[in-house]
Design a protein around this motif. Sequence first.
Motif, PDB file in Angstrom:
ATOM      1  N   ALA A   9     -20.111 -79.020   5.334  1.00 28.72           N
ATOM      2  CA  ALA A   9     -19.360 -80.467   5.820  1.00 28.72           C
ATOM      3  C   ALA A   9     -19.830 -81.631   4.940  1.00 28.72           C
ATOM      4  O   ALA A   9     -19.489 -82.858   5.505  1.00 28.72           O
ATOM      5  N   ALA A  10     -20.861 -81.752   4.191  1.00 32.68           N
ATOM      6  CA  ALA A  10     -21.267 -82.918   3.745  1.00 32.68           C
ATOM      7  C   ALA A  10     -20.514 -83.635   2.671  1.00 32.68           C
ATOM      8  O   ALA A  10     -20.182 -84.738   2.213  1.00 32.68           O
ATOM      9  N   SER A  11     -19.639 -82.766   2.001  1.00 30.67           N
ATOM     10  CA  SER A  11     -18.765 -82.741   0.831  1.00 30.67           C
ATOM     11  C   SER A  11     -17.620 -82.062   0.503  1.00 30.67           C
ATOM     12  O   SER A  11     -17.592 -81.027   1.230  1.00 30.67           O
ATOM     13  N   GLY A  12     -16.608 -82.273  -0.314  1.00 30.47           N
ATOM     14  CA  GLY A  12     -15.781 -81.525  -0.760  1.00 30.47           C
ATOM     15  C   GLY A  12     -14.872 -80.895   0.484  1.00 30.47           C
ATOM     16  O   GLY A  12     -14.533 -81.325   1.145  1.00 30.47           O
ATOM     17  N   LEU A  43     -21.609 -79.749  12.350  1.00 26.82           N
ATOM     18  CA  LEU A  43     -21.699 -79.860  11.034  1.00 26.82           C
ATOM     19  C   LEU A  43     -23.126 -79.199  10.360  1.00 26.82           C
ATOM     20  O   LEU A  43     -23.948 -79.341  11.050  1.00 26.82           O
ATOM     21  N   ALA A  44     -22.629 -78.245   9.520  1.00 25.35           N
ATOM     22  CA  ALA A  44     -23.750 -77.592   8.988  1.00 25.35           C
ATOM     23  C   ALA A  44     -23.863 -77.895   7.398  1.00 25.35           C
ATOM     24  O   ALA A  44     -22.676 -77.815   6.822  1.00 25.35           O
ATOM     25  N   ASP A  45     -24.783 -78.420   6.968  1.00 18.21           N
ATOM     26  CA  ASP A  45     -25.144 -78.393   5.644  1.00 18.21           C
ATOM     27  C   ASP A  45     -26.545 -78.708   4.991  1.00 18.21           C
ATOM     28  O   ASP A  45     -27.239 -79.224   5.905  1.00 18.21           O
ATOM     29  N   ILE A  46     -26.813 -78.427   3.996  1.00 18.62           N
ATOM     30  CA  ILE A  46     -28.329 -78.697   3.598  1.00 18.62           C
ATOM     31  C   ILE A  46     -28.554 -80.026   3.047  1.00 18.62           C
ATOM     32  O   ILE A  46     -29.825 -80.613   3.218  1.00 18.62           O
ATOM     33  N   ASP A  47     -27.516 -80.849   2.927  1.00 14.62           N
ATOM     34  CA  ASP A  47     -27.422 -82.146   2.584  1.00 14.62           C
ATOM     35  C   ASP A  47     -27.347 -82.954   3.615  1.00 14.62           C
ATOM     36  O   ASP A  47     -26.401 -83.279   4.278  1.00 14.62           O
ATOM     37  N   VAL A  48     -28.356 -83.334   4.139  1.00 12.67           N
ATOM     38  CA  VAL A  48     -28.597 -84.102   5.536  1.00 12.67           C
ATOM     39  C   VAL A  48     -27.657 -85.539   5.529  1.00 12.67           C
ATOM     40  O   VAL A  48     -27.145 -85.827   6.510  1.00 12.67           O
ATOM     41  N   SER A  49     -28.019 -86.171   4.616  1.00  6.52           N
ATOM     42  CA  SER A  49     -27.357 -87.684   4.596  1.00  6.52           C
ATOM     43  C   SER A  49     -25.959 -87.518   4.384  1.00  6.52           C
ATOM     44  O   SER A  49     -25.241 -88.369   4.854  1.00  6.52           O
ATOM     45  N   GLY A  50     -25.517 -86.453   3.596  1.00  8.86           N
ATOM     46  CA  GLY A  50     -24.049 -86.381   3.233  1.00  8.86           C
ATOM     47  C   GLY A  50     -23.260 -85.919   4.607  1.00  8.86           C
ATOM     48  O   GLY A  50     -22.348 -86.409   5.104  1.00  8.86           O
ATOM     49  N   ALA A  62     -23.169 -88.841   6.961  1.00  7.37           N
ATOM     50  CA  ALA A  62     -21.997 -89.738   6.624  1.00  7.37           C
ATOM     51  C   ALA A  62     -20.739 -89.138   7.209  1.00  7.37           C
ATOM     52  O   ALA A  62     -19.739 -89.818   7.712  1.00  7.37           O
ATOM     53  N   THR A  63     -20.516 -87.629   6.974  1.00  6.70           N
ATOM     54  CA  THR A  63     -19.435 -87.017   7.572  1.00  6.70           C
ATOM     55  C   THR A  63     -19.318 -87.276   9.130  1.00  6.70           C
ATOM     56  O   THR A  63     -18.370 -87.648   9.669  1.00  6.70           O
ATOM     57  N   ALA A  64     -20.385 -87.176   9.709  1.00  4.80           N
ATOM     58  CA  ALA A  64     -20.702 -87.429  11.093  1.00  4.80           C
ATOM     59  C   ALA A  64     -20.019 -88.849  11.483  1.00  4.80           C
ATOM     60  O   ALA A  64     -19.416 -89.081  12.611  1.00  4.80           O
ATOM     61  N   SER A  65     -20.514 -89.769  10.999  1.00  3.81           N
ATOM     62  CA  SER A  65     -20.061 -91.081  11.265  1.00  3.81           C
ATOM     63  C   SER A  65     -18.536 -91.293  10.975  1.00  3.81           C
ATOM     64  O   SER A  65     -17.841 -91.955  11.811  1.00  3.81           O
ATOM     65  N   GLU A  66     -17.965 -90.565  10.109  1.00  6.96           N
ATOM     66  CA  GLU A  66     -16.638 -90.743   9.728  1.00  6.96           C
ATOM     67  C   GLU A  66     -15.680 -89.999  10.960  1.00  6.96           C
ATOM     68  O   GLU A  66     -14.775 -90.446  11.487  1.00  6.96           O
ATOM     69  N   ILE A  67     -16.286 -89.028  11.539  1.00  4.84           N
ATOM     70  CA  ILE A  67     -15.780 -88.171  12.594  1.00  4.84           C
ATOM     71  C   ILE A  67     -16.011 -89.095  13.894  1.00  4.84           C
ATOM     72  O   ILE A  67     -14.896 -89.158  14.791  1.00  4.84           O
ATOM     73  N   GLU A  68     -17.051 -89.810  14.108  1.00  6.13           N
ATOM     74  CA  GLU A  68     -17.242 -90.548  15.313  1.00  6.13           C
ATOM     75  C   GLU A  68     -16.060 -91.802  15.132  1.00  6.13           C
ATOM     76  O   GLU A  68     -15.585 -92.039  16.361  1.00  6.13           O
ATOM     77  N   ARG A  80     -16.603 -86.257  18.908  1.00  5.08           N
ATOM     78  CA  ARG A  80     -18.401 -86.272  18.724  1.00  5.08           C
ATOM     79  C   ARG A  80     -18.515 -85.306  17.608  1.00  5.08           C
ATOM     80  O   ARG A  80     -17.756 -84.466  17.206  1.00  5.08           O
ATOM     81  N   ALA A  81     -19.762 -85.815  16.988  1.00  9.67           N
ATOM     82  CA  ALA A  81     -20.139 -84.792  15.934  1.00  9.67           C
ATOM     83  C   ALA A  81     -21.662 -84.804  15.855  1.00  9.67           C
ATOM     84  O   ALA A  81     -22.216 -85.624  15.979  1.00  9.67           O
ATOM     85  N   VAL A  82     -22.200 -83.542  15.714  1.00  7.11           N
ATOM     86  CA  VAL A  82     -23.449 -83.064  15.564  1.00  7.11           C
ATOM     87  C   VAL A  82     -23.870 -82.488  14.456  1.00  7.11           C
ATOM     88  O   VAL A  82     -22.882 -81.713  13.700  1.00  7.11           O
ATOM     89  N   GLY A  83     -24.864 -82.594  14.107  1.00  7.58           N
ATOM     90  CA  GLY A  83     -25.456 -81.772  12.764  1.00  7.58           C
ATOM     91  C   GLY A  83     -26.411 -80.734  12.710  1.00  7.58           C
ATOM     92  O   GLY A  83     -27.073 -80.693  13.835  1.00  7.58           O
ATOM     93  N   SER A  84     -26.231 -79.815  12.091  1.00  6.30           N
ATOM     94  CA  SER A  84     -27.120 -78.802  11.611  1.00  6.30           C
ATOM     95  C   SER A  84     -27.544 -78.680  10.392  1.00  6.30           C
ATOM     96  O   SER A  84     -26.611 -78.728   9.395  1.00  6.30           O
ATOM     97  N   THR A  85     -28.917 -78.554   9.914  1.00  6.46           N
ATOM     98  CA  THR A  85     -29.250 -78.078   8.627  1.00  6.46           C
ATOM     99  C   THR A  85     -30.015 -76.820   8.852  1.00  6.46           C
ATOM    100  O   THR A  85     -30.630 -76.398   9.537  1.00  6.46           O
ATOM    101  N   GLU A  86     -30.211 -76.287   7.604  1.00  3.37           N
ATOM    102  CA  GLU A  86     -30.631 -74.987   7.433  1.00  3.37           C
ATOM    103  C   GLU A  86     -31.065 -75.000   5.830  1.00  3.37           C
ATOM    104  O   GLU A  86     -30.306 -75.236   4.988  1.00  3.37           O
TER     105      GLU A  86
END
Length: 75
Positions: free
Chosen positions: A25-28, A46-53, A56-62, A67-73
């Motif tokens: 969800a960070a890009s593309g 949102l799941a992505d290894i690019d936390v900053s990206g 940023a996507t979460a901010s656009e969704i908000e 609501r948007a929450v992130g998950s990184t792995e």
Amino acid sequence: NRNNIEMGSMKIFDLSGRVAMVSGAASGMGKATALAVASAGADVVLADIDVSGATATASEIEALGQRAVGSTEEG
């Protein structure tokens, strides 16, 4: 209603009250998908290894009012 994706005069779908999980969800295409489901009314995980990206996507969704929450792995 802003939560309906429209094509001309045809409503394609409404995801109000639903939660979507989007990987990459960070890009593309992942980001585009996350924004599309949020525009249709879904809250998004949102799941992505690019936390900053993903942040940023979460901010656009908000900004769309969802609501948007992130998950990184990390592998």
